[in-house]
Structure formats: C-alpha cells, structure tokens
Enzyme design. Structure first.
Site, mmCIF file in Angstrom:
data_model
loop_
_atom_site.group_PDB
_atom_site.id
_atom_site.type_symbol
_atom_site.label_atom_id
_atom_site.label_comp_id
_atom_site.label_asym_id
_atom_site.label_seq_id
_atom_site.Cartn_x
_atom_site.Cartn_y
_atom_site.Cartn_z
ATOM 1 N N ASP A 94 21.089 43.108 61.586
ATOM 2 C CA ASP A 94 20.257 44.292 61.759
ATOM 3 C C ASP A 94 19.022 43.890 62.570
ATOM 4 O O ASP A 94 18.514 42.781 62.431
ATOM 5 C CB ASP A 94 19.860 44.845 60.393
ATOM 6 N N ASP A 267 27.030 48.677 54.551
ATOM 7 C CA ASP A 267 26.359 47.549 53.917
ATOM 8 C C ASP A 267 25.368 48.104 52.922
ATOM 9 O O ASP A 267 24.886 49.233 53.071
ATOM 10 C CB ASP A 267 25.632 46.676 54.946
ATOM 11 N N CYS A 305 39.706 44.273 35.628
ATOM 12 C CA CYS A 305 39.277 43.467 36.766
ATOM 13 C C CYS A 305 39.847 42.058 36.672
ATOM 14 O O CYS A 305 39.916 41.481 35.576
ATOM 15 C CB CYS A 305 37.753 43.414 36.820
ATOM 16 N N CYS A 307 38.602 39.482 38.638
ATOM 17 C CA CYS A 307 37.683 38.530 39.260
ATOM 18 C C CYS A 307 37.468 37.333 38.330
ATOM 19 O O CYS A 307 37.795 37.372 37.143
ATOM 20 C CB CYS A 307 36.346 39.199 39.595
ATOM 21 N N CYS A 310 35.459 38.160 35.077
ATOM 22 C CA CYS A 310 36.161 38.942 34.057
ATOM 23 C C CYS A 310 37.327 38.179 33.440
ATOM 24 O O CYS A 310 37.672 38.404 32.270
ATOM 25 C CB CYS A 310 36.649 40.259 34.657
ATOM 26 N N HIS A 336 31.214 39.310 40.343
ATOM 27 C CA HIS A 336 31.922 40.501 39.856
ATOM 28 C C HIS A 336 31.594 41.728 40.705
ATOM 29 O O HIS A 336 32.501 42.454 41.144
ATOM 30 C CB HIS A 336 31.589 40.789 38.396
#
Length: 377
Positions: A94, A267, A305, A307, A310, A336
């Site tokens: 940016d 984003d 989940c 991940c 988790c 997560h």
C-alpha cells in the site's frame, strides 16, 4: 509490462462473483483472495512457512511504515522485500495514503504531497506521489498502489470532491513516475459515500489506465449499510477484465458481500489484530477467549476447524495462555484466525465454481468448512 495479467475463469450466474487468476512476477494468485497484512515486513507472530502452510498466496506490506523503518535503501540492499522477509510468493504494498489519513494533526496535505511528522520520533518527512512510487519501486513488491487521500467519514461533499479530484491528479503523477516494470501499479477509486463522486473517480481512474483497480475509503467511519450500498454501486462499474481490490475491509461477512459485488482481492488487519486481543472467528460464532466460561472448557476452539490450534489445544488452555499474557496465545490465535479467513476464501472460490455461491453466501461457517476440505476428500 503488458496488461493481460488477469484472467476470469468462472462467473456466478446470479451475482457479480467470479473466480480468476492474477499473474505476478512471483507467481499466480487465485481470486477471490484474502491477503494477510504484514505491515512492517511481517505478519505478526507468523513465519513465512506458517503462511505457506495456511495457504496464503499473497501478503500485504506498507510503504509508509517500511519507509520509516528500516528504510527502502536497506530493503534494497537486502535484495528487495521478498528476500528481506524470506517470502517467495507475491507481495502487494500500500502506498501509505491510509496511514497519512490516520495521522490527523501530525500531517499537512497540499497539492504537492503530504508533510508529516513520524509517530516514532517526531521527525519531519514529505511524501509526494512521485516519492511514494519511488519508495515502492525500491521495495520491489509485485503490486503497488497509487498515492491517494482517504477522506474520513463524515466529511462534507465539497471536501470529498476536492480530495477525489486531487487523488486523480496524484494517480496520473504516480503512473508517470512508475519505473519498475516488474510491478503492477493499481489505481485507487475514492469519493466517499457519494455515488456521483465515486462514478467520477472510477471513470477518471480508468481513463488514466491501470492493470488493476482498488476501492479505497471504505470502513472509515460510515454505517455498514452505506458502505455496502456504495460498494455494490462502484465495484461492477470497474473494468470487468481487471482485478478489483477492496482495501482494508473487513469482517468475514464483508468479504463475502464484496465477492458478490465482483471484488477479487481483500486485505484487513482484523484476523491478526483480533487474534492478539483474544477475539476469535469460529463456525459456531465469535469467541472472546478471556471469558471465564472457557476456564474449564476442554473442547477445541472450533469443532469444525482443522487448523493446528484447533486440532491440538482446548479453549481452556488457550484462555490460560491469554490471561497469563503468554506470547504463544497470540501465535495460536493468529494461526486460527488466518486459517479461518483463508479457508473462507477458498470455500468462496469452490462455491462459485460449483454454482452454489448464491445459496451458501449467507452461511460463513459452511463456506469456511468447504474451503478447508482437501481436493481429494
């Protein structure tokens, strides 16, 4: 650099949603995509290997912050931002327009650019459109942004109009100053919540001509319904054959709504910032992990989940880490939340390709679970 870097491969037949591929100097980005925010050259608490394992395809850095520290010359000496931070995939930087907006009384905006004092040490600096492009050319990101002014909400019509017109003039100056042809320079559409000004900004930015177009000035104090109304108006007006990027927005629901309007790139600091504040996204609703009810809750953070967090840790343990201010809490929460966002966008892609996006767009949890399924499942 030619402009044929973006290709649409599937379109939803009931909304503006589409799936595409964006080719950059450091690889292909599959859209719609969420870009984790690595403002100062790092996505907080995550290594590049973490991000690869999470499925991140592109990350965001910020020219303003990297200009202040460590400085573009140091990054250049390191071999560019990719080598400096050991990230081999695409990066978008940016220009710093939003950071200038957020400085408030520390900055002075003129036609030539922005004079401001560093929030780090109070030193005085000046960034013009040309200087912003020079900084981003030096950093070496794959996608860079024009320098813009982001007017706050609420602002009066006259101020927003003058700001938008100056942003257009700055965009033209940025295009003329752009030197690194391995980078794609995206233009930014401003205009507040005023449809006539958004229309004029979109038309003017497209007339200047860029390989991609961003929608800036959203989620800066306006009511969400006004943001949604403006987004639904402006996104489809941008060239269909170019990527569309909604800057700095937002919640999972915001992303899915943006996709339905034809946005390709997003984003936001929300997944990482919320993670550090103990606020977690799950398929069963938001969780504030500090709450006492989780003290003896030995279930996974999100039962749906897969991940790392988790699959290995309970809510009780995560709460213990958080209330003890252990650094591991920030890391596990970030892994997560980023998994949730990145899986959500993969689920959105798959639902568009399967023709089920319209029926699933209100079910964030289902889209997230769809996105974390392996192709062989």
């Amino acid at each position: 650099m030619t402009d044929n870097k973006f290709r649409i491969i599937h379109e939803d037949n009931q909304t503006q949603a589409r799936v595409g591929k964006l080719r950059t100097a450091h690889g292909i980005v599959n859209t719609p995509i969420f870009m984790p925010v690595g403002t100062r050259g790092t996505v907080k608490t995550c290594t590049p290997r973490d991000l690869v394992e999470l499925g991140a395809e592109i990350i965001l850095g910020n020219a303003y912050h990297l200009y202040l520290r460590p400085g573009p010359q140091i990054v250049q000496q390191a071999g560019g931002l990719h080598k400096f931070m050991a990230w081999k995939k695409p990066i978008l930087t940016d220009s710093g327009g939003f950071q200038v907006f957020s400085l408030g009384p520390l900055r002075k905006i003129t036609e030539e650019g922005v004079e401001f004092r560093s929030e780090i040490d109070g030193s005085k600096h000046f960034i013009s459109p040309e200087r912003s492009i020079e900084i981003q050319n030096t950093l070496g990101a794959d996608i860079i942004m024009t320098f813009d002014e982001c007017p706050p909400q609420p602002s009066d019509y006259e101020y927003i109009q003058k700001s938008m017109e100056m942003t257009l003039r700055w965009a033209s100056r940025c295009k003329k100053a752009h030197r690194n042809r391995n980078q794609q320079l995206f233009g930014i559409v401003q205009g507040g919540m005023e449809k006539a000004l958004r229309k004029a900004s979109a038309e003017g930015t497209v007339e200047i001509g860029f390989p991609g177009y961003a929608i800036g000035g959203m989620s800066v104090g306006e009511a969400k319904d006004r943001m949604y109304e403006t987004l639904a108006y402006v996104a489809p007006s941008l060239p269909k054959d170019k990527p569309r990027y909604l800057m700095g927005v937002g919640t999972p629901e915001d992303l899915v709504y943006g996709v339905s309007c034809g946005v390709d790139m997003f984003d936001c600091v929300m997944p990482t910032r919320n993670a550090r504040n103990g606020s977690l996204f799950t398929t069963v609703g938001g969780i504030k992990i500090r709450n006492a009810k989780y003290k003896t809750d030995f279930t996974p953070l999100d039962p749906n989940c897969v991940c790392y967090t988790c699959e290995n840790f309970t809510r009780a343990y995560l709460r213990h880490l958080y209330v003890e201010n252990e650094i591991l809490a920030h890391r596990l929460h970030t892994l997560h939340n980023l998994h949730f966002y990145l899986s959500l966008m993969r689920g959105v892609q798959r639902s568009i390709q399967a023709g089920t996006f319209s029926s699933l767009k209100a079910d964030i949890g289902a889209l997230m679970q769809l996105g974390q399924k392996r192709d062989t499942d």
